[in-house]
Scaffold this motif. Structure first.
Motif, PDB file in Angstrom:
ATOM      1  N   ASP A  59      46.589  37.497  46.699  1.00  0.00           N
ATOM      2  CA  ASP A  59      46.325  38.836  46.180  1.00  0.00           C
ATOM      3  C   ASP A  59      44.858  38.942  45.738  1.00  0.00           C
ATOM      4  N   PRO A  60      44.055  39.781  46.408  1.00  0.00           N
ATOM      5  CA  PRO A  60      42.639  39.864  46.049  1.00  0.00           C
ATOM      6  C   PRO A  60      42.398  40.281  44.598  1.00  0.00           C
ATOM      7  N   PHE A  61      43.200  41.213  44.078  1.00  0.00           N
ATOM      8  CA  PHE A  61      42.979  41.654  42.703  1.00  0.00           C
ATOM      9  C   PHE A  61      43.305  40.540  41.710  1.00  0.00           C
ATOM     10  N   ALA A  62      44.366  39.788  41.987  1.00  0.00           N
ATOM     11  CA  ALA A  62      44.712  38.666  41.111  1.00  0.00           C
ATOM     12  C   ALA A  62      43.607  37.616  41.116  1.00  0.00           C
ATOM     13  N   SER A  63      42.891  37.502  42.234  1.00  0.00           N
ATOM     14  CA  SER A  63      41.815  36.508  42.305  1.00  0.00           C
ATOM     15  C   SER A  63      40.689  36.833  41.336  1.00  0.00           C
ATOM     16  N   LEU A  64      40.513  38.103  41.017  1.00  0.00           N
ATOM     17  CA  LEU A  64      39.480  38.472  40.048  1.00  0.00           C
ATOM     18  C   LEU A  64      39.824  37.952  38.656  1.00  0.00           C
ATOM     19  N   ALA A  65      41.101  37.980  38.329  1.00  0.00           N
ATOM     20  CA  ALA A  65      41.525  37.422  37.041  1.00  0.00           C
ATOM     21  C   ALA A  65      41.272  35.918  37.016  1.00  0.00           C
TER      22      ALA A  65
ATOM     23  N   GLY B  30      37.505  48.454  30.785  1.00  0.00           N
ATOM     24  CA  GLY B  30      36.904  47.366  30.038  1.00  0.00           C
ATOM     25  C   GLY B  30      35.824  46.659  30.821  1.00  0.00           C
ATOM     26  N   PRO B  31      35.613  45.352  30.552  1.00  0.00           N
ATOM     27  CA  PRO B  31      34.544  44.603  31.225  1.00  0.00           C
ATOM     28  C   PRO B  31      34.852  44.445  32.716  1.00  0.00           C
ATOM     29  N   PRO B  32      33.857  44.097  33.527  1.00  0.00           N
ATOM     30  CA  PRO B  32      34.085  43.902  34.966  1.00  0.00           C
ATOM     31  C   PRO B  32      35.225  42.930  35.211  1.00  0.00           C
ATOM     32  N   PRO B  33      36.152  43.260  36.129  1.00  0.00           N
ATOM     33  CA  PRO B  33      37.341  42.422  36.335  1.00  0.00           C
ATOM     34  C   PRO B  33      37.030  40.987  36.742  1.00  0.00           C
ATOM     35  N   GLY B  34      35.871  40.740  37.348  1.00  0.00           N
ATOM     36  CA  GLY B  34      35.550  39.386  37.782  1.00  0.00           C
ATOM     37  C   GLY B  34      35.002  38.490  36.687  1.00  0.00           C
TER      38      GLY B  34
ATOM     39  N   LEU C  55      41.994  48.059  41.049  1.00  0.00           N
ATOM     40  CA  LEU C  55      40.579  47.844  40.779  1.00  0.00           C
ATOM     41  C   LEU C  55      39.949  49.115  40.222  1.00  0.00           C
ATOM     42  N   ALA C  56      40.294  50.240  40.824  1.00  0.00           N
ATOM     43  CA  ALA C  56      39.740  51.516  40.366  1.00  0.00           C
ATOM     44  C   ALA C  56      40.224  51.855  38.965  1.00  0.00           C
ATOM     45  N   ALA C  57      41.469  51.448  38.644  1.00  0.00           N
ATOM     46  CA  ALA C  57      42.050  51.808  37.347  1.00  0.00           C
ATOM     47  C   ALA C  57      41.684  50.830  36.237  1.00  0.00           C
TER      48      ALA C  57
END
Length: 539
Positions: free
Chosen positions: A243-249, A280-284, A275-277
């Motif tokens: 999951d690309p979004f989970a990878s940011l966490a 706070g700080p940048p997700p990465g 990602l759009a929603a």
């Protein structure tokens, strides 16, 4: 040749050097495993010792190493070359046909592979007479398929002897197969010197140092990311969640400074509603300095969206198996959307006319040629021409142009471009135009054979709403000529794209697709698609 100095070491010497400098520093980490440079070096010693016994002390034994996204790859890879064997890099996602081709062509005798790949290889034993030992890398309980060994059990009895590679840096370290997107995969011979040089080139281009933390969100472990991080003494975090979004966490949690991803996953991330929603700080994470994409082209709109949301540059590079692989890279402090950057240190680049083969001026389109210390020793079989001329220039097969600053912009593959009334048509350019329509999820362009014009532009398009059906443009398309659900949307997409294209680039035939055929690294499979279309024409 630009003056470029790199360590005169065998490939595994990079790991030994890192272990001496910082034995307790973390080399590779996953959610449940962390290996220090010292630990990884000792594991490499044990594996090399075991493999030397298996090979009876012979050097150059072809050894298959599956580049799974797991710390075990680093140990088997460096252990193979430290033993004096040659590492044949194996894509574990290949099916039986691909495995048969790679193992038979390279003459693999020993293989380190996951259980799923081992099952396929046991079925192929009858047609792979040189394959004598299969070692399963993910079977800690000793349960392995067929007549195979467990790496965990084999290494329990391996001695803790300090070793070193007996190889000359100029000898062959690895055999890397091409993706096969333009024909059967070719075995590329890479020396220790090729790989060490490119490790330093990549580390410099990506600005890696011992404080760097690189997050690897690729489906497979690429040696470029392994070698460059080890050269720099940087930590690598392997993110196995697709999951690309989970990878940011994961990147934020690890304090990642560099995020490596494939274009296909980055495209999905760019349009991910989460990602759009995110607020706070940048997700990465606050330490992230760059997102780096490679393997194929990243769409400009995806790069812009990620840059704006993550607040860091989205950088692309360029290279191929024959160049170990990196030759060009955008710099974190200087990048322009759509370019692949300037050459990495020690590398030269020029462009030549596709017909006359003479060098062309800046801003003029031609075939990309490169040379440098990372350039391969040659191909595995004599049937493959080396594509390296007497002056050391390698013809890449890619078409592009250079700007006044020496930055390279790619246009297309030489094998993919075609002519309409003697005008050169670039499928990639047309795909970029189509892809800028928000209603398009993905697309692919190839030539449809035409006796009058040479080739007509055929576009296969995946709509975001995926209404299905097909639409015929100026000529009947292969999906039929009747209108179907989604036909009006598709017609509107083509009309909008054609307004921005030259007459010779206009899309003449169209078909709605459920998915674009791509290789595991995300490259469009034009060759196979073109052949299917030709078969339809003949029928």
């Amino acid at each position: 040749m630009p003056n470029f100095v790199f360590p005169d070491l065998p490939l595994d010497g990079l790991l030994r050097r890192a272990a001496v400098r910082d034995p307790d520093g973390i080399a590779v980490r996953t959610t449940d495993t962390a290996l220090g440079f010292g630990e990884l070096d000792l594991l490499t010693d044990r594996l090399a010792s075991w493999l030397r016994r298996q090979n009876g002390g012979r050097s150059g034994v072809r050894t298959g190493v599956a580049h799974v996204l797991d710390p075990v790859f680093a140990a088997t890879y460096y252990g193979t070359v430290r033993s004096g064997a040659t590492a044949v890099l194996v894509n574990p996602l290949m099916g039986e046909d691909g495995l048969r081709h790679v193992f038979a062509t390279a003459g693999v005798e020993v293989a380190f592979v996951p259980a799923a790949t081992a099952e396929l290889l046991t079925k192929l034993r009858g047609v792979l007479p040189r394959l004598r030992t299969i070692v399963v890398t993910d079977a800690p309980d000793g349960v392995t398929p067929g007549d195979t060994l467990s790496l965990h059990l084999e290494l329990e009895s391996a001695p803790h002897t300090r070793g070193h590679s007996p190889c000359d840096p100029g000898s062959i370290a690895c055999i890397q197969f091409t993706t096969g997107s333009t024909g059967p995969p070719k075995g590329v011979l890479l020396t220790h010197r090729n790989m060490v040089a490119n490790a330093k080139q990549t580390a410099l281009a990506h600005r890696l140092d011992p404080a760097s933390v690189t997050l690897n969100h690729l489906p497979l472990y690429h040696v470029m990311h392994l070698n460059s991080a080890v050269y720099a003494g940087a930590c690598q975090v392997l993110c196995q969640d697709p999951d690309p979004f989970a990878s940011l966490a994961s990147a934020a949690s690890a304090g990642a400074t560099h995020y490596y991803g494939l274009p296909a996953r980055l495209h999905r991330l760019a349009v991910d509603e989460r990602l759009a929603a995110a607020s706070g700080p940048p997700p990465g994470g606050a330490r992230l300095t760059a997102v780096l994409s490679g393997g194929s082209g990243l769409r400009p709109e995806a790069a812009r969206a990620l840059r704006d949301r993550l607040g860091v540059p989205v950088i692309q590079g360029y290279g191929m198996a024959e160049t170990s692989p990196l030759t060009h890279c955008q710099r974190p402090g200087r990048y322009r959307t759509g370019e692949v950057g300037g050459t990495v240190p020690g590398t030269e680049c020029r462009l030549v006319d596709v017909d006359t083969r003479t060098p062309v001026e800046v801003w003029s389109t031609g075939e990309v040629q490169v040379k440098g210390p990372q350039l391969m020793a040659g191909y595995l079989t004599d049937a493959q021409p080396s594509r390296i001329d007497e002056d050391g220039w390698f013809s890449t097969g890619d078409v592009g142009y250079l700007d006044d600053d020496g930055e390279l912009r790619l246009v297309d593959r030489l094998d993919d471009i075609f002519k309409y009334d003697n005008e050169i048509v670039s499928p990639s350019r047309i795909e970029r135009v189509i892809g800028e329509d928000p209603r398009v999820a993905d697309c692919i362009v190839v030539d449809w054979p035409d006796a009058v014009h040479g080739g007509l532009v055929w576009a296969g398009i995946v709509l975001r709403e995926n209404p299905g059906g097909a639409y015929a443009g100026a000529a009947p398309g292969p999906g039929g000529s009747g209108r179907a659900p989604g036909a009006d949307v598709l017609a509107s997409v083509i009309e909008r794209a054609n307004e921005r294209l030259a007459d010779f680039e206009r899309i003449r035939l169209t078909e709605a697709l459920d998915a674009v055929p791509r290789t595991p690294t995300g490259k469009p499979e034009r060759r196979a698609l073109r052949q299917r279309l030709k078969n339809r024409t003949a029928a």
